[in-house]
Design a protein around this motif. Sequence first.
Motif, PDB file in Angstrom:
ATOM      1  N   GLY A  43       1.092  -0.982   0.319  1.00  0.00           N
ATOM      2  CA  GLY A  43       0.107   0.349   0.017  1.00  0.00           C
ATOM      3  C   GLY A  43       1.108   1.651  -0.076  1.00  0.00           C
ATOM      4  N   THR A  44       1.833   1.017   0.900  1.00  0.00           N
ATOM      5  CA  THR A  44       2.594   2.466   0.334  1.00  0.00           C
ATOM      6  C   THR A  44       3.529   2.639  -0.834  1.00  0.00           C
ATOM      7  N   ASP A 153      -6.200   7.056  -0.145  1.00  0.00           N
ATOM      8  CA  ASP A 153      -5.932   5.834   0.384  1.00  0.00           C
ATOM      9  C   ASP A 153      -6.136   5.098   1.151  1.00  0.00           C
ATOM     10  N   ARG A 156      -8.870   0.604   3.440  1.00  0.00           N
ATOM     11  CA  ARG A 156      -9.920  -0.459   4.068  1.00  0.00           C
ATOM     12  C   ARG A 156     -11.154  -0.055   3.217  1.00  0.00           C
TER      13      ARG A 156
END
Length: 324
Positions: A43-44, A153, A156
């Motif tokens: 994800g980063t 972002d 989730r």
Amino acid sequence: MRAAIASAEVDDDVLGKDPTVDRLERRVAELLGKEAALFFPSGTQANQTGILLHTEPGTEAICEAEAHVFHYEFADAAWLAGVQLVPVPSERGRLRPDDVRAAIRPGDRHHSRTTLICVEQTHGASGGSVVPLKTLAAVRGVADDHGLPIHMDGARIWHAAVVLDQPLSGVAEVADTVMASLSKGLGCPAGSMLAGPADLIERAWTIRKRLGGGMRQVGILAAAGLHALEHHLPRLAEDHARARRLFEACREIDGLSPVEPDTNTLRIDVTRENLPAAEIERRLHERDVWILALGPDWLRAVTHRDVDDAGIERAIDALRAAMT
Ligand SMILES: Cc1ncc(COP(=O)(O)O)c(C=O)c1O
């Protein structure tokens, strides 16, 4: 998932030939309502690629003050993109449009120029809180007034869609680019997606390659992602219900003050003096219950598909014992 990984059809994804990666990217683009998507190892890396896509060195990107991109990505925006993040405080990730507007700078003789607004859905630091769609729509309005793009972002985002009872595309709509993780509540060993307009995702491919994120027969991981979308996505509400059960029980335990969870992440503040969160974490580990002390006086518990009802009851018993 292990079986799907073992039987995945693969080819060289650095040459763009892996059919399973291709299937996953198309599926995620479709779910998120974007033209295209790209598979990333983390994800980063996908978040930072999103920032690199929209900005240029020496400019500013606005984000929420507790955002993952600000706190937990090793000042990557500065290090990689040459971008200064401008943190804007909020209540549980709910950016106030006026605060965002006040932080925007047009670029003049004294100031750098804002080139991007980052939002986070769900908001991790406040315990997986769902940000209302109308809050984000208002931020979009501010962005549009200033001709600014939005990167979400959405590590989730899957959980937000369940709670909001919206299609994923409806939650992602507010953003130009969206990062979504396969490796958290969806239970994959690795992988995050970046979705957005086709021309940006084409450029994202080059950035990913530069960052060392090009992988060869990575269809084995894409197969895990496809499996998770089919089998794990539809059951996230069970994890949310179990987090709530844990919340209700923690409310009854002296010395703990849990924050009502929206999703599968429970923030538990420790109110007993001289009992550090790390000590509670240690006592739970002794009972084979895994929880994380994320600050001196708070813990984070996350429910997921490997924790059933009996597991939650065992965690509750362990918490009671740890606090006695
Ligand atoms: C909200 C959020 N964004 C981004 C990330 C980064 O994902 P990764 O650990 O795959 O780099 C995380 C990881 O926990 C996260 O919680």
